[in-house]
Design an enzyme around this catalytic site. Structure first.
Site, short mmCIF file in Angstrom:
data_model
loop_
_atom_site.label_atom_id
_atom_site.label_comp_id
_atom_site.label_asym_id
_atom_site.label_seq_id
_atom_site.Cartn_x
_atom_site.Cartn_y
_atom_site.Cartn_z
CG ASP A 112 -0.04 0.96 -5.40
OD1 ASP A 112 -0.90 2.01 -5.15
OD2 ASP A 112 1.37 1.08 -5.33
CE1 TYR A 158 6.92 4.61 -7.17
CE2 TYR A 158 7.45 2.76 -5.81
CZ TYR A 158 7.60 3.91 -6.43
OH TYR A 158 8.47 4.89 -5.99
NE ARG A 209 8.57 1.17 18.64
CZ ARG A 209 8.21 0.17 19.86
NH1 ARG A 209 7.58 -0.61 19.05
NH2 ARG A 209 8.65 -0.11 21.16
C1 LIG Z 1 5.27 6.56 -5.29
C2 LIG Z 1 4.06 4.81 -5.38
C3 LIG Z 1 4.69 4.04 -4.60
C4 LIG Z 1 5.66 4.62 -3.67
O1 LIG Z 1 5.80 5.57 -2.55
P1 LIG Z 1 6.35 6.38 -2.01
O2 LIG Z 1 5.00 7.01 -0.65
O3 LIG Z 1 6.96 6.86 -2.82
O4 LIG Z 1 7.55 4.95 -0.65
C5 LIG Z 1 3.89 2.95 -4.38
N1 LIG Z 1 2.98 2.85 -5.58
C6 LIG Z 1 2.40 3.83 -6.60
C7 LIG Z 1 1.43 3.44 -7.53
C8 LIG Z 1 2.99 4.95 -6.36
O5 LIG Z 1 3.10 6.37 -7.19
#
Ligand SMILES: *Cc1c(COP(=O)(O)O)cnc(C)c1O
Length: 371
Positions: free
Chosen positions: A170, A99, A47
């Site tokens: 992001d 998102y 972990r």
């Molecule tokens: C898919 C996505 C997420 C979330 O990711 P998961 O792996 O589905 O939890 C966050 N930000 C963006 C831009 C995404 O496309």
């Protein structure tokens, strides 16, 4: 080393005793101690860390020019861990086009402990005006989901620095090949590795990369290791395997994406196309400045109502009608019906993830579906 080379070599730079060229999957949850109580293999309990996760974290940290990385069991968990690391009562400036799953965390999980505003981050003055004494984080997403808005990372980083606010980006839609937010001044980069990093729609994961191992990062690492929302060794192995071809897959996604966007722009049944590679995109110049290429993600509006849109999405044969993105196969999705009645996404919007099939076949499928 260049990204193409790093992607292949960063996860197996260490020769192991069995001489494997491809690193093995280390399933052991626990690791031997020596007479002095130390851990000669560098790992104690899986972990906290394990060889496959370390390989993944090192690789993505290098590809994003960061000091360290933390891999999680999903992209969403990157948001969770970063928000948990903030002091209760902190204020976050988040994007209006965001998102949906991470926005939902703020609205339904952190609504009693954090403050947040969702604003149009293409307006830099509005960002300045939204800063409060307790603003601790500016969270940006570029290109954004699902409208492919572009925010100026470098300019927002200047604002964040001047006010001692952390800037997290992001960068999922861009991948580390097309955009490196840390080089533009961001403090933290996030990827849903479920998307382009994984690339084959068969592994769920997320990863945060930090520019500096500061106090906030120590908190995030503690949440990762003690909270325990970590990816399995097999997931990490799959991601390291996929990342080796990332640079070349991105070339294909970008090349196909540009051709499909051009096809859609010229189609009489398409009302609008949202793709940062188009000269008509409102932030095209910013995209050109901060991205090496424009990726394979785009959205478009079907001329007509929700029924006309359903007809298109239900007529595709090659595209899979499914959520997600970044895989080798092309996907199409009616975002509004995924996000639900609170969604601000236009009802005639379709989001597509352009895969690595031959572009002529991709276009032929859209052509017959659009009628
Ligand atoms: C898919 C996505 C997420 C979330 O990711 P998961 O792996 O589905 O939890 C966050 N930000 C963006 C831009 C995404 O496309």
């Amino acid at each position: 080393m260049k990204p193409e080379t790093l992607a292949i070599h960063a996860s197996n730079l260490v020769k192991n005793t069995t001489g494997d060229v491809t690193p093995p999957i280390n399933l052991s949850t626990t690791f031997f101690r020596d007479e002095n109580g130390g851990y000669p293999g560098g790992h104690m309990y899986s972990r906290v860390s394990n060889p496959n996760r370390s390989a993944l974290e090192n690789t993505v940290a290098k590809l994003e020019y960061g000091e360290d990385a933390a891999a999680f069991a999903s992209g969403n968990n990157c948001g969770m861990s970063l928000f948990q690391a903030l002091k209760p009562g902190s204020h976050i400036i988040a994007p209006d086009d965001m998102y949906w799953g991470i926005k939902k965390q703020l609205l339904t999980i952190f609504n009693e402990t954090l403050e947040f505003d969702f604003i149009d981050q293409t307006d830099l003055n509005l960002i300045e005006k939204s800063i409060k004494p307790n603003t601790q984080l500016i969270w940006i997403e570029t290109p954004s989901n699902p409208l492919l808005k572009i925010t100026d990372i470098e300019e927002i980083a200047k604002i964040a620095k001047a006010h001692h606010i952390t800037l997290a980006c992001d960068s999922t839609f861009a991948s580390p090949i097309l955009q490196n937010p840390i080089l533009l001044g961001a403090d933290i980069v996030m990827h849903s590795s479920t998307k382009y990093l994984g690339g084959h729609s068969d592994v769920l994961g997320g990863i945060l990369v930090t520019a500096k191992k500061d106090e906030l990062w120590e908190k995030i690492k503690n949440i990762q290791q003690t909270g325990g929302a970590v990816p399995s060794p097999f997931d990490c192995f799959l991601l390291c395997r996929s990342i080796k071809t990332l640079a070349y897959r991105m070339k294909g996604h970008c090349e196909n994406g540009k051709k499909v966007a051009q096809f859609l722009v010229n189609h009489p049944n398409v009302e609008a196309v949202f793709f940062p590679g188009l000269a008509t995109h409102p932030q095209h110049e910013i995209a050109k400045k901060q991205m090496k290429d424009f990726g394979g993600m785009m959205s478009f509006l079907v001329k007509g109502d929700v029924d006309a849109t359903s007809k298109v999405v239900n007529s595709v044969k090659l595209f899979a009608q499914a959520t997600s993105l970044g895989g080798v196969e092309s996907l199409i999705e009616h975002r509004y019906s995924v996000e639900g009645p609170d969604s601000k996404t236009p009802k005639n919007l379709l989001r597509i993830s352009i895969g690595l099939e031959h572009v002529d076949d991709i276009i032929a499928d859209l052509e017959q579906a659009l009628g």
